[in-house]
Design a protein around this motif. Structure first.
Motif, short mmCIF file in Angstrom:
data_model
loop_
_atom_site.label_atom_id
_atom_site.label_comp_id
_atom_site.label_asym_id
_atom_site.label_seq_id
_atom_site.Cartn_x
_atom_site.Cartn_y
_atom_site.Cartn_z
N SER A 1 1.86 1.22 5.58
CA SER A 1 1.49 1.31 4.17
C SER A 1 0.95 2.69 3.87
O SER A 1 0.64 3.47 4.77
CB SER A 1 0.45 0.25 3.80
N SER A 2 0.86 3.00 2.57
CA SER A 2 0.31 4.28 2.15
C SER A 2 -1.14 4.42 2.58
O SER A 2 -1.60 5.51 2.94
CB SER A 2 0.42 4.44 0.63
N ASN A 3 -1.88 3.32 2.58
CA ASN A 3 -3.26 3.28 3.06
C ASN A 3 -3.73 1.83 3.03
O ASN A 3 -3.00 0.94 2.56
CB ASN A 3 -4.19 4.19 2.23
N ASN A 4 -4.93 1.59 3.52
CA ASN A 4 -5.58 0.28 3.44
C ASN A 4 -6.91 0.45 2.73
O ASN A 4 -7.52 1.52 2.76
CB ASN A 4 -5.83 -0.30 4.84
N GLU A 5 -7.37 -0.63 2.12
CA GLU A 5 -8.63 -0.57 1.40
C GLU A 5 -9.78 -0.20 2.34
O GLU A 5 -10.67 0.55 1.98
CB GLU A 5 -8.91 -1.92 0.73
N SER B 1 -1.42 -3.43 6.76
CA SER B 1 -0.10 -3.80 6.24
C SER B 1 0.48 -5.01 6.95
O SER B 1 1.15 -5.84 6.34
CB SER B 1 0.85 -2.60 6.36
N SER C 1 -4.61 -2.25 -0.78
CA SER C 1 -4.56 -0.79 -0.81
C SER C 1 -5.86 -0.21 -1.36
O SER C 1 -6.74 -0.92 -1.85
CB SER C 1 -3.40 -0.33 -1.70
N GLU D 1 0.61 3.17 -4.74
CA GLU D 1 0.47 2.82 -3.32
C GLU D 1 1.68 1.98 -2.90
O GLU D 1 2.38 1.41 -3.74
CB GLU D 1 -0.83 2.05 -3.08
#
Length: 985
Positions: A66-70, A77, A91, A97
């Protein structure tokens, strides 16, 4: 000593932040969803049957990213693909995202099920790819409802990788999915592949138009590089026949598709650059995808015809508009017929070239770019060699080209050349074969922001000839700004994540052992390099000389109790040292200058009373911190600064919140000198001048030379408040957040009148008094190179006379013109002496800024002349090359009451001046515009008033020569001589 903050944050229209509950703290605590996530019942987590697809979830437990995680340690992801109703991917709190899954092989996608948590996407896309580089949209919506969404692709859908690309969030939290399920089987709707046999590799074809009214016409090119067109067959013109004949070969980027090789120029292929079709020699990389077309059943249904879809931009097809040929997205109607072609026997019998072998993933080595010293002698002379990442050897993802601003999915839009290399996986690398010896490196890079802002730290490996010689310490602390359209608003002008992300890149520099010419320098992502991604734009390699020694007559700062590298804040001590000697020396090392206290607590920065300050060289002496900020104190003081670096601590354009953050500010006295400096991480680098309350005389005869400016949130060098007779020579600037090199000839009393009318709070009453400082005049900016000003221009003049910009280059402007000549911001008038811009190259300049969400967004030309507050007069622009501007090559824009944007307010006298404004004594001479995005010349918003002399203004490769929507009369265009070509009034 007090200095006003950069006044120009006040000049822009301010936006309104989107918040969930009033107040940022509440946004973070109340809008986030981790503790109060709405989970679906377990019975909903199962394989959905969608439109006859198989009932097996092909994405279950497959590799993902993924573009990022929270958060760094949860909501990963993989939790969207594990079949578990108690887990989810979430995200960061930003739009744009994404999350994707690797199915393990190319499969036909017939259905997707998204099971959203409360933080769903109101707008998003589903995309597929075979290589994680080229993505094709298979579904798009702007009306997402959340919950469980069963989706059938709206176009042909096959790929190994499937991605959900978020566009707009429903709430202030990010995007959050309990499950992302993919089903395979019969393909969805959309255009189907053409039956085999319609085209065959190795055969020669002409592509005949099927549109009614275009009998016996085929696609043809005019020479080795010209834009393509369609022409009628001519039995007597053998060259035309060969130009209209192509060999169909295995696709350079996909052997299941085709590339079309010119029979007249067998080393060149039909490819598109942006939306225009050309023929060019194969250079690998994205060229291959741009030169690969996938035949589909004809959009118009014409018998025996095909439509040719771009491999790099699925959904876009080769089509003709009358006689010109483009690559565009289908919009139905007559487009479909215009985008349908009948392959027929080649008009020419040539074509003996053997079809090329499909190239390897790694692009071929190309010579490194060594800007900014182009053959014409324009730009700064620099001691480094620039190596563009996309031109190196790589096994990683080449991204771009893109000019899509403020989009985390298009980080490369802020790269030099609008391309970059993205290291996604362990083992990904990009390498270069050095052409010169070096012992230092500068790497321009982007790594992710932290989920809550403020940046992250990471490493990447720097290798020389196969050995990891350095763990490059990277940070995104100074990158990743948000709310791209807004500055000057203290409530949101920070680096807390939000919409419209930008300022993606930063730089790191390092001294190394000797690297001989012919060595291989490589950046590689290894197991210990943990950032979510690494985007590499370029590497500068330089041979740095030894540190300088203290010259006779200087006093070292060590005599004042200041030791290099001791970690002690010496801001107070430096002020004492400046007052204690006539020549002050900083030995090699780092000096912390963070806070002024005690007797100096009211000082804004470090006052130089007129002495010489030098260091051991810009690679060796480093002044760091919020108070690494110099003034030249005294109306006629002569101050000298040289041979050191200055690193500020600016992480946003936040002077309204945290005070002034410049390297040099205020008036600089008389006959002062700034040379051999490296300035980085400031809001503004060198702002010369101040409000009359704090300035008794304007700066006179200042020289700035042989310096580098990097990564600012506002201007590079601004000659303000009457600065005159001054010189900027041989300066390189990269990544500016406002005008890079500008003369702002402000008339203070007009500024006060007009700003107070707009809002009395903009200038406090105690700061309003003061005499005008006089017109800025006789300044010279020469041998300047500017790369990627991400907001505002490379070069600008706001009023004044006898000011000269020459022998310079401007490369990659994100949102503004390359050159702006503008009666704006309460200036003294232009003239009577000439303001001159000459011998300048503008490459990929111009961009979109302001009113983007309206029916008439502003799309700035590369060279813009603007009647914003009055006449633009006594101007000479000559010998300027404008290459591939995003929109128009030259823009003339007017202003007045009818053009005031909603919600804005202007002083009535200003509006009257704008309504009456004209262009007078303006000459454009020997201007060459090539391949503009929209038009060669544009007149807009009543900008066609007065007369402009056009002498040798040529336009080539333009969709439209002249766009005169501003209604300029023929008399506006005073055409001189025979060199005005490619456009007509």
């Amino acid at each position: 000593m007090e200095l006003r903050a950069d006044p120009r944050p006040l000049r822009r229209t301010l936006g309104t932040p989107a918040v969930c509950i009033a107040g940022l703290a509440l946004l973070l605590s109340s809008c986030s969803s981790p503790q109060n996530a709405v989970k679906p019942p377990a019975s909903t987590i199962k394989s959905q049957v969608v439109n006859g697809c198989t009932t097996t979830n092909a994405a279950l437990n497959k590799p993902s990213r993924s573009s990022n995680n929270e958060f760094a340690d949860k909501f990963a992801s993989k939790e969207a693909f594990d079949g578990n109703p108690a887990t989810r991917w979430s995200s960061a709190f930003t739009d744009s995202e994404w999350v994707e899954v690797d199915l393990g092989s190319v499969q036909s996608i017939c259905g997707v099920t998204l099971i959203w948590e409360a933080a769903y996407g109101t707008a998003y896309k589903l995309q597929v790819s075979n290589d994680k580089t080229t993505w094709k949209d298979i579904y798009s919506t702007t009306t997402g409802k959340g919950g469980t969404e069963n989706i059938t692709p709206t176009t042909t859908a096959s790929g190994q990788y499937v991605r959900m690309l978020g566009v707009k969030r429903a709430i202030a939290a990010g995007f959050s999915l309990f499950e992302f399920q993919v089903f395979t089987g019969t393909t969805g709707g959309g255009t189907q592949p053409v039956p085999s046999g319609s085209l065959k590799a190795g055969q020669n074809y002409s592509l005949q138009v099927t549109t009614p009214g275009f009998t016996n016409r085929s696609l043809r090119h005019f020479n080795s590089e010209a834009i393509t067109s369609i022409v009628a067959a001519d039995s007597t013109d053998t060259t035309l026949k060969a130009d209209a004949s192509f060999k169909a070969v295995a696709g350079l980027a996909d052997v299941n598709c085709f590339s079309f090789q010119s029979l007249n120029y067998p080393t060149k292929y039909l490819r598109h650059a942006l939306s225009r079709l050309r023929i060019d020699a194969d250079t690998g990389g994205t060229f291959n995808a741009d030169a690969t077309f996938c035949p589909k059943l004809a959009l118009s249904g014409a018998a025996d015809a095909v439509s040719l879809e771009s491999k790099n931009f699925p959904g876009r097809y080769i089509r003709h508009r009358n006689a010109e040929v483009w690559v565009e997205a289908s919009n139905g109607g007559s487009f479909n017929a215009d985008a349908s072609w009948k392959p027929i026997a080649a008009w020419s019998a040539g074509g003996t070239t053997t079809p090329p072998v499909t190239p390897p993933v790694t692009p071929p080595v190309t010579p490194p770019v060594t800007p900014p010293t182009p053959p014409s002698g324009r730009g700064a002379t620099v001691p480094w060699t620039e190596y563009q990442a996309e031109d190196g050897q790589t096994n990683a993802q080449i991204i771009g080209p893109s000019r899509q601003k403020w989009d985390a999915n298009h980080i490369e839009a802020e790269a030099i050349g609008r391309k970059a290399v993205r290291l996604n996986n362990t083992g990904d690398f990009v390498s270069f074969k050095t052409t010169k010896a070096a012992n230092s490196a500068v790497v321009r890079f982007s790594i992710p922001d932290a989920p809550s802002g403020g940046g992250i730290n990471a490493t990447v490996g720097l290798y020389v000839n196969g050995v990891r010689v350095k763990d490059l310490a990277l940070t995104s602390k100074y990158a990743w700004s948000y709310y791209g359209s807004t500055i000057g608003n203290k409530d949101i002008d920070t680096n807390v994540p939000g919409p419209q992300p930008h300022t993606f890149f930063d730089e790191v520099r390092v001294l190394l052992s000797d690297i001989p010419a012919g060595s291989t320098v490589m950046l590689r992502r290894d197991a210990q390099d943990t950032a979510g991604f690494y985007v590499i734009d370029l590497v500068d390699l330089e041979q740095v000389g030894p540190a300088l020694t203290m010259p006779p007559g200087f006093t070292s700062v060590t005599a004042f109790g200041i030791q290099p590298n001791d970690g002690i804040d010496h801001a107070n001590d430096v002020i004492r040292a400046l007052k204690g000697t006539q020549k002050l020396w900083f030995p090699a090392g780092d000096y912390k200058l963070e806070k002024l206290t005690g007797e100096f607590k009211d000082y804004v920065g470090l006052d130089n009373p007129g002495i010489e300050v030098r260091g051991a060289g810009m690679w060796y002496t480093n002044l760091r911190g919020n108070k690494a900020f110099f003034f030249c104190y005294g109306a006629t003081a002569s101050c000298t600064f040289g041979d050191f670096s200055m690193f500020g601590e600016a992480t946003a354009r936040d002077e309204e919140i945290n005070g002034v953050k410049k390297a040099f500010g205020g008036p600089m006295g008389k006959n002062s000198l700034i040379e051999n400096l490296w300035i980085e991480h400031y809001i503004g680098a060198i702002w010369v001048g101040n409000d009359p309350k704090y300035q008794t005389l304007p700066t006179d005869h200042l020289t700035i030379k042989n310096s580098r400016i990097r990564d600012t949130y506002a201007d590079g060098i601004n000659f303000d408040n009457g600065t005159s007779n001054s010189l900027v020579d041989n300066v390189h600037m990269r990544n500016m957040g406002d005008d890079a090199a500008v003369v702002w000839s402000i008339k203070w009393t007009d500024w006060v009148k007009e700003k107070v009318f707009q809002n009395p709070l903009l200038i406090p009453e105690e700061n309003r008094p003061g005499a005008d400082q006089g017109q800025a005049h006789d300044n010279t900016f020469r041998n300047i190179s500017v790369q990627m000003p991400w907001r505002a221009n490379c070069f600008a003049a706001y009023g004044g006379q006898n000011n000269l910009f020459e022998n310079s280059t401007c490369e990659d402007v994100l949102t503004y013109p390359g050159i702006l000549i503008d009666n704006e911001f309460s200036p003294y008038p232009f003239g009577p002496g000439l303001t001159t811009f000459r011998n300048i190259t503008l490459t990929r300049a111009g961009g979109p800024m302001f009113l983007e969400d309206t029916a008439k967004p502003w799309q700035h030309g590369a060279l813009k002349l603007y009647l914003r507050e009055g006449d633009v007069n006594d101007i000479l622009v000559e010998n300027v090359d404008i290459i591939a501007p995003t929109y128009a090559g030259i823009e003339f824009r007017g202003f007045g009451p009818q053009f005031v944007p909603p919600g804005e307010k202007f002083e009535p006298g200003l509006l009257q001046d704008a309504a009456n404004a004209q262009f007078k004594n303006v000459t454009l001479r020997n201007i060459k515009i090539s391949n503009p995005g929209t038009s060669g010349i544009q007149v807009i918003d009543g900008g066609g008033k007065g007369v402009v002399n056009f002498d040798g203004v040529s336009v080539t490769g333009a969709p439209q020569g002249l766009d005169n929507q501003g209604g300029a009369p023929a008399s506006f265009f005073n055409r001189i001589g025979t060199g005005n070509t490619g456009w007509q009034p």
